[in-house]
Design an enzyme around this catalytic site. Structure first.
Site, PDB file in Angstrom:
ATOM      1  N   SER A  81       2.789  17.782 -33.615  1.00  0.00           N
ATOM      2  CA  SER A  81       3.425  16.275 -33.603  1.00  0.00           C
ATOM      3  C   SER A  81       3.822  15.886 -32.110  1.00  0.00           C
ATOM      4  O   SER A  81       3.829  16.634 -31.448  1.00  0.00           O
ATOM      5  CB  SER A  81       4.767  16.134 -34.649  1.00  0.00           C
ATOM      6  OG  SER A  81       5.329  15.086 -34.358  1.00  0.00           O
ATOM      7  N   TYR A 141      13.000  18.026 -37.911  1.00  0.00           N
ATOM      8  CA  TYR A 141      11.492  17.875 -37.706  1.00  0.00           C
ATOM      9  C   TYR A 141      11.183  18.264 -36.417  1.00  0.00           C
ATOM     10  O   TYR A 141      10.281  18.777 -35.998  1.00  0.00           O
ATOM     11  CB  TYR A 141      11.084  16.326 -38.125  1.00  0.00           C
ATOM     12  CG  TYR A 141       9.689  16.229 -38.067  1.00  0.00           C
ATOM     13  CD1 TYR A 141       8.753  16.692 -38.919  1.00  0.00           C
ATOM     14  CD2 TYR A 141       9.005  15.483 -37.179  1.00  0.00           C
ATOM     15  CE1 TYR A 141       7.397  16.384 -39.186  1.00  0.00           C
ATOM     16  CE2 TYR A 141       7.796  15.220 -36.903  1.00  0.00           C
ATOM     17  CZ  TYR A 141       6.936  15.574 -37.878  1.00  0.00           C
ATOM     18  OH  TYR A 141       5.389  15.348 -38.115  1.00  0.00           O
TER      19      TYR A 141
END
Length: 261
Positions: free
Chosen positions: A147, A160
Site C-alpha cells: 500500500s 493498517y
C-alpha cells in the site's frame, strides 16, 4: 524466450488470496488471461460459490477454497490439495486484507491485532506454506499487495499502516532469504483504487474525492484494471531479476508534493 513470450504464464498455478471481487479478482483475471490456472480462498462456502460463478462468467475455471489466511491449520491442507489437483503453487498473490479507520487512541488493542493478523501475519503464513514447494520446483513468485501506507502515515489508519509497512519489510526479507532458490518476492503498492469499499468516498462533492483527485498527478482514482499489467509482470519470467521491490501503482501520488494553495 524473448519479447512478449516472457510475460506468458502457461502451465503455472496462481493462488490469489481473497480474490472474490475488486483488486484480487482483477489480478486473478489478468493472470488467467496470461495462461495461469487460478485458485483462490475466502472465508465461507457461499462467497466461494458465488466467486466461482463470477469467474466462470468471464471464462475462467477457478478453484475456490474456504480457508482463513490467519490459520495455518486451514492453509496447510489447502496448499496440499492445490498441489495434488493443480500441480502446486507457482505464483502466490497475498491480496487478502482489511482496514479499520479508527483514531489510534480510540482503537482497541484487539482491533489493532486483527488488522495486523490478517494484513501481515496472513502473508507470512501463506508464504511459509508455499515456499517449500517452490524450492522443490526451482522457481516461484510471491506478490504481496502492499500500500502507499507502506511508506506514508495518515489519520485513523495506524494498524493498517503498521501492517503494510511490515509487509514491505517481509517482502524484502523473503527476497533476501529465498532469492538463491530462484524465488522472487515483490510487492504492489496500490494508490487509491475505485472499489466497492471506496465507493462512499468517491461521490461527487465529497471532500476526500476532491482531495485524492487533486493529490494525484493522473487526476483520477485508479481502477483494479490498472493493477493487472504490473501483476502479470511480477508473476512472469520478465521479472526474474527483480526481487524485494515494491512497485507503487498510484498515479504519481508518492512523487508529488501537491499544488501550491
Amino acid at each position: 524466450m524473448n519479447g512478449l513470450e516472457q510475460f506468458r504464464l502457461d502451465g503455472k498455478v496462481a493462488l490469489v488470496t481473497g480474490a472474490v471481487y475488486g483488486i484480487g479478482f482483477a489480478i486473478a483475471q489478468a493472470l488467467a488471461g496470461a495462461g495461469a490456472k487460478i485458485a483462490f480462498n475466502c472465508l465461507d462456502a457461499e462467497t466461494r460459490d458465488k466467486a466461482v460463478a463470477d469467474y466462470k462468467a468471464v471464462g475462467i475455471e477457478a478453484v475456490g477454497y474456504v480457508a482463513d489466511v490467519t490459520k495455518e491449520e486451514e492453509i496447510i491442507p489447502m496448499i496440499k490439495d492445490i498441489e495434488e489437483t493443480l500441480g502446486g503453487v507457482d505464483i502466490l498473490v497475498n491480496n487478502a486484507g482489511i482496514i479499520k479507520r479508527i483514531p489510534m487512541v480510540e482503537m482497541a488493542a484487539e482491533e489493532f491485532r486483527q488488522v495486523v493478523d490478517i494484513d501481515l501475519v496472513g502473508p507470512f503464513i501463506m508464504a511459509k506454506a508455499v515456499i517449500p514447494g517452490m524450492i522443490k520446483k526451482g522457481h516461484g513468485k510471491i506478490i504481496n499487495i502492499c500500500s502507499m501506507m507502506s511508506e506514508l502515515g495518515r489519520e485513523t489508519v495506524s494498524a493498517y499502516a503498521a501492517a503494510k509497512g511490515g509487509l514491505k519489510m517481509l517482502t524484502r526479507n523473503i527476497a533476501s532469504e529465498y532469492g538463491e532458490y530462484n524465488i522472487q518476492c515483490n510487492g504492489i503498492g496500490p494508490g487509491y483504487i475505485a472499489t466497492p469499499q471506496t465507493a462512499p468516498l468517491r461521490t461527487e462533492g465529497h471532500p476526500f474525492n476532491s482531495f485524492i483527485i487533486a493529490k494525484t498527478p493522473a487526476a483520477r482514482w485508479g481502477t483494479p484494471e490498472d493493477l493487472q499489467g504490473p501483476a502479470v509482470f511480477l508473476a512472469s519470467e520478465a521479472s526474474d531479476f527483480i526481487n524485494g521491490h515494491v512497485l507503487y501503482v498510484d498515479g504519481g501520488i508518492l512523487a508529488y508534493i501537491g499544488k501550491q494553495p
